[in-house]
Design an enzyme around this catalytic site. Sequence first.
Site, PDB file in Angstrom:
ATOM      1  N   TYR A  88      -1.275  -0.691  10.571  1.00  0.00           N
ATOM      2  CA  TYR A  88      -1.426  -1.010   9.145  1.00  0.00           C
ATOM      3  C   TYR A  88      -0.182  -0.587   8.372  1.00  0.00           C
ATOM      4  O   TYR A  88       0.343  -1.360   7.552  1.00  0.00           O
ATOM      5  CB  TYR A  88      -2.667  -0.311   8.604  1.00  0.00           C
ATOM      6  N   SER A  93       0.854  -1.180   0.000  1.00  0.00           N
ATOM      7  CA  SER A  93       0.000   0.000   0.000  1.00  0.00           C
ATOM      8  C   SER A  93       0.892   1.232   0.000  1.00  0.00           C
ATOM      9  O   SER A  93       2.078   1.161   0.342  1.00  0.00           O
ATOM     10  CB  SER A  93      -0.877  -0.012   1.263  1.00  0.00           C
TER      11      SER A  93
END
Length: 238
Positions: free
Chosen positions: A155, A142
């Site tokens: 995350y 990501s």
Amino acid sequence: MQSLNGKKALITGGSRGIGRATAIALAKEGVELGLIARSEESFEVVRNELTALGATFVTAVADVSKEDEVQQAIKEIEDQLGGIDILINNAGVGVRGSFQELSTDQWKKVLDTNVMGIVHVTKAALPGMIEKNKGDIINISSMSGLKGTVGSSAYSASKFAVVGLSESLMQEVRQHNIRVSVLTPSLVETDFTRGRDHEPNPEKFMQAEDLAEYMVSQLKLEQRTFIKSAAHWATNPF
């Protein structure tokens, strides 16, 4: 450009979002599919779509954070498909909150799924690729794996780890004619991102189908070059 027809692909998180879109895109190229997801019920939509396309596919239920479940699922898929040529490590979870707010259990869930999930799946699938002396591994990271942001410490840490893992693995397995790629997309419209109250502009989202088409186009290339950029493929040339 090489044909993908007849290749076998394993996709984790394959029942929805990026995994579902990628499964459909690969099925249209004649790829045979093995899909892993955490629940049997989640496969209903993608099964119907793949059946309508006349695709060859196998589904297996497993939580990628649990190594024993992963090994059993991949054995079932390999037994039915006859091996794996393409591995797409897409399964992931996220949780938002400040570092102080997030519990250690929440941290563990994110790291066990997003990092150890890739470790478990790749360890199970890699021996077959090495034996065949070819293969493609695509790990979905990501933009959060390139830059940390407020409220995403767990995350972001997990996605930074995916980039480092991918770059190291790339250098280890290139001798076996195996390409390792890491993709770092920004916001993709999925169940995970849809309805985020801190991101009100839907035009900032890319579609899962666009990302899937990009992956297909890269898999077709005979050679890819190691690139480091905002939405990059970290790959080895051969």
